[in-house]
Design a protein around this motif. Structure first.
Motif, short mmCIF file in Angstrom:
data_model
loop_
_atom_site.label_atom_id
_atom_site.label_comp_id
_atom_site.label_asym_id
_atom_site.label_seq_id
_atom_site.Cartn_x
_atom_site.Cartn_y
_atom_site.Cartn_z
N PHE A 240 0.83 -1.20 0.00
CA PHE A 240 0.00 0.00 0.00
C PHE A 240 0.87 1.26 0.00
N SER B 54 -9.36 -3.94 -2.79
CA SER B 54 -9.58 -2.51 -2.99
C SER B 54 -10.72 -2.23 -3.96
N ASP B 55 -10.80 -3.03 -5.01
CA ASP B 55 -11.88 -2.85 -5.99
C ASP B 55 -13.07 -3.73 -5.64
N GLY C 26 -14.06 -3.07 -2.10
CA GLY C 26 -13.79 -1.82 -1.40
C GLY C 26 -14.42 -0.63 -2.09
N ASP D 102 -5.80 -7.48 -6.38
CA ASP D 102 -6.81 -6.44 -6.19
C ASP D 102 -6.34 -5.48 -5.09
N SER D 103 -5.37 -4.64 -5.44
CA SER D 103 -4.76 -3.75 -4.45
C SER D 103 -5.02 -2.29 -4.83
N ARG D 104 -4.60 -1.40 -3.96
CA ARG D 104 -4.89 0.03 -4.11
C ARG D 104 -4.36 0.60 -5.41
N ASP E 226 -8.37 4.28 1.06
CA ASP E 226 -7.06 3.98 1.62
C ASP E 226 -7.18 3.05 2.83
N SER F 108 -8.00 -0.43 1.73
CA SER F 108 -6.87 -1.05 1.03
C SER F 108 -5.77 -1.49 1.99
N ARG F 109 -5.92 -1.16 3.27
CA ARG F 109 -4.98 -1.64 4.28
C ARG F 109 -5.60 -2.71 5.18
#
Length: 562
Positions: free
Chosen positions: A117, A242-243, A246, A400-402, A454, A457-458
């Motif tokens: 992140f 994240s997506d 999130g 699937d990350s930030r 954010d 994503s953590r």
């Protein structure tokens, strides 16, 4: 008396020497584990059962030598951990090892730092897309496989990169790590995983009451906005989604914030109730959504005019899809689609319609709105995906990350949904009226969207591993309570075909161990030194005769008796 004193002193000296020798052997036995190269945090491959069949990694403890993908052909890897950088991943070789059940001591995958992140941004776009595709392939392979050895993921850093470089160099000169040759040893000391007993899923419901006329005896209609907040991925401790989903959670919270501003003033409060649902159990056939809907009384369920489910709206360019179960000719479906299409045209966006009839006899649902449709409630799912992902896929994996989510896309999605709902609630269908204009007090707040994106994503959110009072669940409840008149929390047991196991992360110690030859040579040198030291002590304290007497055969008992 002198004889007794002499023998006592000699005995004390021998005991001291024996203690030194015992200490020597302990040190030699431990010499293999005395040089720690580095220690890193690692994240274990998920372990679960589905309908009694085992999937994922079945072990957690690790204590084997390390090797790279450059190991010699025909090498025995049954007691070896392969360290594989994602950049060098050979998915074909990996699939061969898994499908043919070739023996391995374990696997350690190294993920690039760009997936952390803290290392977000738009740099190295091409490399990130390439790595994302590799991760997607890797996840699809592992999430449906039964792996009879430990599998871990870690992020690259200078120390572990140096270790891998040394391993490759040794293998290049024909010296792979073994108990004979030495090398690097990977050790994870952790208890064996245990089943998660009675995993809990938590649904959070927010309610905004509409304005009801005094003379109106009928119940106000309700519009539901829903998003599933939990994730599932190949490494639960890294499954932040994240997506998926999130982006859907962020959009729901911002929509709730916008309408709470409208509904806070009786003059602008709409004649519709708004029901916000943050549901759990999404990856598991939307189990939480099903339980949430079945908890409704008949009156509330019948008051729902339609429901909009938000799913993966954070990485699209110019087109979103509305997925429905009822045919497009249905009056409600036509009304929903036309309302969204009109707003989309004004925002220079495209909205497509996808119809998929549900099969009542098949318990599997592809989209969240299908749980509504099974109870004859009109519903649709808004998503950037044109096709639903397979079971346990595309629900918050490693890829699937930030870094792959654009908050600008979420903001456009929020505008589309909020404006479409508002025009329906206030009777402005077909009119070019901007209720949530950019320069107004009702504008979408980019800072709010970014801050929640954010945070999500953590935060890993695998539901069976979250407690009822998990800080994240508490934070969601508190935030929704800031925008709703009433908030309720529903705790349910995740039922069905799934069983989950704990031990999702650990600490990996990497040791540089010497070869057996070196250990034997060290033992010989130290042993020789102790013999010389012992001889020196005896000679200087008791004389040479006493030293020689230690090695003489004692006289037999018969001689002593005579």
């Amino acid at each position: 008396m002198a004889v007794y004193k002499k023998s006592g002193a000699l005995r004390d000296m021998l005991e001291s020497v024996y203690s030194v020798i015992a200490l020597l052997f302990i040190l030699v036995a431990c010499v293999e584990l005395c040089d720690a190269a580095t220690a890193v945090d690692v994240y274990r491959l998920i372990q679960y059962d589905m309908s009694g069949s085992p999937f994922g990694s079945r072990f957690a403890a690790l204590n084997h030598h390390a090797a790279s993908l450059h190991f010699p052909p025909g090498a025995d890897l049954s007691r070896t951990v392969l360290i594989i950088s994602l950049r060098e991943l050979n998915i074909t070789l990996l699939r061969e090892y898994i499908n043919q059940k070739k023996p391995l001591g374990g696997l350690l995958f190294l993920l690039p730092e760009i997936f952390r992140f803290e290392n977000g941004g738009n740099k190295e776009i091409y490399e990130k897309e390439k790595m994302k595709n590799k991760l997607a392939e890797l996840e699809k392979l592992f999430v449906h496989a039964n792996i009879p050895y430990p599998v871990y993921f870690a992020f690259e850093n200078d120390e572990i990169d140096n270790v891998l470089a040394d391993i490759k160099q040794n293998e290049a000169i024909g010296q792979p790590a073994t108990a004979i040759t030495g090398g690097y040893k990977l050790v994870v000391q952790t208890p064996e995983p245990k089943k998660v007993a009675s995993p809990t899923i938590t649904n959070i419901q927010g309610w905004l009451s509409g304005l009801k006329a005094d003379a109106d005896a009928n119940q106000l209609p309700t519009i539901a906005i829903v998003a599933s907040y939990d994730t599932f991925g190949v490494a639960p401790a890294l499954s932040v989604g994240s997506d998926s989903n999130g982006s859907g959670i962020v959009a729901l919270l911002e929509i709730a914030r916008l309408f709470s501003l409208l509904y806070s003033n009786p003059k602008t409060r709409g004649s519709y109730n708004l029901l916000f649902g943050l549901t759990s159990g999404g990856p598991y056939n939307y189990n939480g959504t099903q339980k949430w809907l079945r908890s409704f009384d008949q009156r509330l369920r019948e008051s729902i005019e339609y429901a909009i489910c938000l799913n993966s709206i954070g990485s699209w360019d110019d087109e979103l899809w509305i997925h429905v179960s009822k045919p497009p000719e249905n009056a409600y479906i036509k009304q929903i689609f036309e309302g969204f299409s009109n707003v989309a045209d004004e925002l220079d966006l495209k909205v497509g319609l996808k119809h998929k009839k549900i099969n009542i006899s098949n318990p599997r649902v592809a989209w969240e709105h299908e749980q509504f449709s099974r109870l004859r409630v009109t519903a649709a799912t808004l998503s950037e995906l044109s096709v639903a992902p397979e079971l346990l896929e595309g629900t918050g994996g490693l890829f699937d990350s930030r870094q792959f989510v654009n908050e600008a896309a979420i903001i456009r999605g929020v505008k589309l949904v909020a404006e479409s709902l508002a025009r329906h609630i206030y009777g402005h269908q077909g009119k070019k009226v901007q209720i949530f204009a950019e320069d107004s007090s009702l504008a979408v707040n980019p800072a709010y969207v970014q801050s929640w994106l954010d945070l999500l994503s953590r935060t890993p959110r695998v539901a069976p591993l979250l407690s009822k009072n998990d800080p994240f669940v508490t934070a969601l409840k508190k935030e929704l309570a800031n925008h709703a008149d009433e908030v309720n929390v529903q705790h349910e047991i995740l039922e069905g075909i799934f069983t989950f196991y704990d031990a999702t992360s650990a600490r990996l110690n990497i040791y540089q161990v010497a070869s057996v030859t070196f250990d034997l040579l060290l033992l010989l040198v130290l042993g020789s030194y102790l013999i010389v030291l012992f001889s020196f002590l005896v000679i200087t304290t008791r004389g040479l005769d006493d030293l020689i007497s230690l090695f003489r055969r004692p006289p037999s008992r018969k001689v002593k008796t005579a």
